[in-house]
Design an enzyme around this catalytic site. Structure first.
Site, PDB file in Angstrom:
ATOM      1  N   ARG A 174      23.682  78.008  29.723  1.00 30.24           N
ATOM      2  CA  ARG A 174      23.464  76.665  29.453  1.00 30.24           C
ATOM      3  C   ARG A 174      23.618  76.443  27.902  1.00 30.24           C
ATOM      4  NH1 ARG A 174      18.099  74.343  32.482  1.00 30.24           N
ATOM      5  NH2 ARG A 174      19.109  74.387  34.617  1.00 30.24           N
TER       6      ARG A 174
ATOM      7  N   GLU B  55      17.061  79.194  44.484  1.00 29.33           N
ATOM      8  CA  GLU B  55      16.624  77.974  44.620  1.00 29.33           C
ATOM      9  C   GLU B  55      18.067  77.092  45.416  1.00 29.33           C
ATOM     10  OE1 GLU B  55      14.335  76.075  41.096  1.00 29.33           O
ATOM     11  OE2 GLU B  55      15.496  77.560  40.447  1.00 29.33           O
TER      12      GLU B  55
ATOM     13  N   GLU C 195       5.118  74.526  24.790  1.00 32.36           N
ATOM     14  CA  GLU C 195       6.382  75.055  25.362  1.00 32.36           C
ATOM     15  C   GLU C 195       7.516  74.904  24.585  1.00 32.36           C
ATOM     16  OE1 GLU C 195       9.773  74.359  28.086  1.00 32.36           O
ATOM     17  OE2 GLU C 195       7.938  75.351  28.110  1.00 32.36           O
TER      18      GLU C 195
ATOM     19  N   ARG D  97      23.884  72.155  36.649  1.00 30.62           N
ATOM     20  CA  ARG D  97      23.166  72.844  35.938  1.00 30.62           C
ATOM     21  C   ARG D  97      22.491  73.852  36.422  1.00 30.62           C
ATOM     22  NH1 ARG D  97      18.800  69.966  32.190  1.00 30.62           N
ATOM     23  NH2 ARG D  97      17.155  69.486  33.815  1.00 30.62           N
ATOM     24  N   HIS D  98      22.698  74.231  37.653  1.00 29.55           N
ATOM     25  CA  HIS D  98      21.989  75.324  38.200  1.00 29.55           C
ATOM     26  C   HIS D  98      22.836  76.398  39.072  1.00 29.55           C
ATOM     27  CE1 HIS D  98      18.556  72.251  38.153  1.00 29.55           C
ATOM     28  NE2 HIS D  98      17.918  73.399  38.109  1.00 29.55           N
TER      29      HIS D  98
ATOM     30  N   SER E 259      12.303  77.103  27.016  1.00 34.97           N
ATOM     31  CA  SER E 259      11.520  77.639  28.210  1.00 34.97           C
ATOM     32  C   SER E 259      10.576  78.605  27.713  1.00 34.97           C
ATOM     33  CB  SER E 259      12.039  77.877  29.445  1.00 34.97           C
ATOM     34  OG  SER E 259      11.317  77.841  30.409  1.00 34.97           O
TER      35      SER E 259
ATOM     36  N   ARG F 152      17.638  83.311  40.998  1.00 32.34           N
ATOM     37  CA  ARG F 152      16.836  82.231  41.515  1.00 32.34           C
ATOM     38  C   ARG F 152      17.370  81.726  42.909  1.00 32.34           C
ATOM     39  NH1 ARG F 152      14.733  79.793  36.783  1.00 32.34           N
ATOM     40  NH2 ARG F 152      14.274  81.784  35.664  1.00 32.34           N
TER      41      ARG F 152
END
Lengths: 522, 522
Positions: A496, A305, A445, A311-312, A448, A303
């Protein structure tokens, strides 16, 4: 012969064997050290009992009997009086006059105190000096007899000592290290308490740790974290294999732009535009279209991002599952439920040493979870938040704050920190999520995960509605034209899971060599 | 009650339950089909027994009892007379007049013949027509009673039939598919034999298969290949976990140029030059420097090589191992030896159905291997080749041809197709390989493994000698300055293991979605 005698005989025999084999293995190496070290430069008739092993001697001359070595973590009272051989790191050295030195030797996060005492015919003063002069973190082989001191030993995990008879340095560390393992192993509490007592101890910050990750991961807590992580993967797989899933490996190099959005790493693939998979989503669904029925994958997820949060990560390990649904998306939730309860149970029952090691440095309460996982509908969550005075958009997503608040409310009301929030608003779900039959504003959901769209026309329509260029994912959409079973699945980050279970405050602690927008090394 | 009676009662009970639960689950869905299909447009009082299930009804209205379904692979003589429900694909349809139709239904590569016979109060002529008109590869739910025909059934894996009472289409495939599974499932032998009998059958070539991989992987052989692959990973892990290894996940995004050379995929990482790891080599060694003792990883490996051979891919799954060596590199060979013998034994004993499925389409002889793996020194190999009239450079590498020749000689002399060739010439080994103590022209090679250099100075020297810019791997080299245990390891491609074991002729057959210089889709 009674069992006790037999046991004693066995140990005796093993001891003799280990002595024999080690002697046999070592002897050819031990001509008096060729290039004598500066420490043993004086003539020493006992020089063969210690010294640096030259690199040349480590290049596979003689086969070893691996049973000759005892693990530091296995050194207990039961070995009292036995001769052992250990290999580990010289964590700290302390000389007491010229006749005695203490070395704390560490292996895989377990530590033991080794005592080198000058004595005729075994240990020379030069050997004591050699021991005291070892550089921290050097690899050593220690021979000696296990003894049990009358008082508890502070600062080591093992409650025995080794009275050293031989000591060889296998590999020397440089004299000054970027961080000391002692410093890196301290809890906040220890630092605070020392401060109140007027002593300022070194606090190693997160960035320094990560810059020197090879040293940082040597702490007992980190050794524990990654052994726990290994068990998470192990249970994940074993559970799923027992439920008729098969493990797959989907490509990480894909044409086009994966699932769309800006969070994609692009590259040139032999002249074609390509990118790194943001998840195995598309290909695991294709595997379902390819008749595997139930599949899972453990693999890297990329990712791009710009998220600088606790937490990323830009690269993490995805635990991904996809399965045919016979009739209802609860079939996916049932797997989530039993999988995680099995996993948490196993960690609590089988990883207690590792959990303790983590807890010594980063204290945490055991995760609260129910025998049957709570399933909460998104609208119920919205209602709970409303009653607590937090208004959120019932068709929007939860932000970090409202998610945390809801977690707190759920804990108070249901006594669990792990629950399934389902029937999320469709607007915040990816294009491949199946709309709900009774309320199209909600999808289903799980962690995820969700039921997926398996009708190609609807899929193309949803992709377009989500702003994705359908032509870039045509092979994916085509997969559903050849007959597609209803299916669903979920994904969760390995890092996580460990972070949640051990109550850690930063995901970088659960990634071996973390990657974030600012870090691509070491 | 005797056990047999109990068993019968249990089956009876289960049957009733399954009937009940399925009825309960189904009923709300079965108002007479809203938009009647063209096939059942005439008034049919038995219309509820068949039809297309509208997508809306598949969106999780009613929870299912998963036990209601029987797996096609489990349909055996023992179920004779029992009512079953299966879900699978309509592989082929054949009408016999207006009163009878046959459907071969396939699930996960297992096939069964289903018979739809018009009969009062159960099966209408319209239903027979509906059955015969299903498009190939559509997903169907079939209810019926198991019967055992008096003669063997050709062309299905299961030797029973189902006398159909209800038939629902869960998802329709498009009417004409790019490839038919029947065609894709044929062996060369069948095609040749048909040709000799004057019939030209379709041969689906490799590229067409890969372009339509979602269809291709539905064949029984491919289902078998990937279930075998799953077991290779499973045994690899279980064996290593039992030997005190821990599983790690190293980053695939790395700064600099990995292990050097041109075979590297480059990309931009948030403004920094980066690349995809060509192997977990550097980081798994760093994990050893980080005290994990013994580590393994299963993960993607990226090679931008322009190799258009039957055994090279641009992305494959690496099975990687690294371990501390106590004294001798044979410790690494011991692991290789026991790991692979354990794996081969398991595959032979536990995957016979899958091996048979592969063998039906791609006939092969079982792999020949010894209880204790043969260890052959490179120089012995050179000598064997020389004696057979093949001269090769004793300090060079084996090319494909000489490697194949040596394999043949070894098979003749030792009766094994799996052996360890070690003490490779150093010149052909990567920079991190430890030179041999007695002959620096040889290193210690295992599959693709070796003892590694753990002295930073020697490592930098070797890297430089191999033309690598040392500054790009400084964090790696620095890892060895903080005390490094002697260590070694190996790596092998998952796809190659399966290819070797099943005697397949192309590595693309063992990669789910293969990537080569010309292929990055689907």
């Amino acid at each position: 012969m009674n069992p006790q005698n037999r046991q004693a005989k066995k140990l005796q025999r093993r001891k003799q064997q280990s002595k024999r084999s080690y002697a046999a293995a070592r002897k050819p190496l031990w001509q008096p050290p060729r290039a004598a070290t500066s420490l043993s430069i004086e003539e020493d008739p006992l020089a063969a009992n210690y010294g640096n092993i030259p690199l040349l001697d480590l290049q596979s001359k003689v086969e070893a009997d691996l049973k000759a070595w005892t693990k530091v973590g296995d050194l207990t009272h039961e070995l009292k009086g036995k001769e052992v051989l250990i290999r580990g790191r010289a964590q700290t050295m302390r000389a007491v006059g010229k006749n005695m030195a203490f070395i704390v030797v560490r292996e895989k996060g377990f530590t033991v105190q080794c005592v080198v005492t000058a004595q005729p015919d075994v240990v020379s003063k030069q050997m004591v000096k050699f021991a005291a002069g070892l550089s921290r973190e050097s690899i050593v082989d220690v021979h000696g007899v296990v003894s049990v001191p009358s008082i508890a030993i502070k600062g080591t995990t093992q409650q025995v000592e080794i009275q050293v008879s031989k000591l060889y340095c296998v590999d020397k560390a440089m004299p000054t290290l970027p961080i000391n393992i002692e410093d890196a192993s301290r809890s906040e509490k220890e630092i605070e308490e020392a401060l109140q007592a007027g002593e300022k101890l070194v606090r190693v910050n997160q960035d320094t740790r990560l810059n020197n990750r090879v040293l940082d991961i040597r702490t007992s807590a980190n050794q524990g974290i990654f052994r726990i992580q290994c068990q998470v993967c192990n249970i994940f797989r074993q559970f799923l294999l027992s439920e008729d899933f098969i493990e797959i490996h989907t490509p990480k190099l894909i044409a086009g732009s994966s699932e769309g959005g800006s969070a994609v790493f692009k590259l040139d693939y032999k002249g074609q535009p390509a990118c790194l998979a943001q998840s195995p989503q598309l290909h695991k669904q294709m595997a379902i279209c390819g008749d595997f029925g139930r599949v899972f994958e453990i693999g890297p997820v990329f990712r791009a991002e710009d998220s600088y949060t606790h937490r990323h990560l830009c690269e993490f390990t995805g635990l991904d599952i996809e399965l045919e649904i016979r009739q209802h998306y609860t079939e996916v939730m049932d797997i989530v439920d039993r999988l995680f309860v099995t996993m948490f149970d196993h960690l609590n029952n089988k990883c207690s040493k590792d959990l303790e090691a983590v807890g010594r440095q980063y204290p945490f309460e055991p995760l609260k979870y129910l025998r049957k996982t709570l399933r909460l509908k998104f609208e119920e969550g919205v209602q709970m938040l409303k009653e607590a005075g937090v208004e959120i958009d019932p068709y929007g997503d939860l932000n970090t704050e409202s998610e945390r608040k809801l977690g707190q409310l759920v804990l108070e009301k249901y006594g669990t920190e792990f629950y399934i929030l389902h029937r999320y608003p469709l607007a915040v779900r990816p294009f491949y999520t199946m709309p709900c039959f009774d309320d199209p504003k909600y999808s289903e959901e799980i962690i995820s995960g969700a039921q997926r769209v398996h009708a190609p026309e609807l899929l193309a329509e949803r992709a377009q509605a989500c702003g994705i260029d359908v032509s870039t994912i045509s092979t994916y959409i085509d997969s559903f034209r050849y007959g597609a079973p209803p299916h669903g699945g979920f994904g969760v980050g390995l890092e996580r899971v460990v972070m949640l279970f051990c109550g850690l405050n930063n995901i970088r602690k659960t990634s071996l060599f973390p990657r974030d927008p600012l870090r691509i090394a070491p």
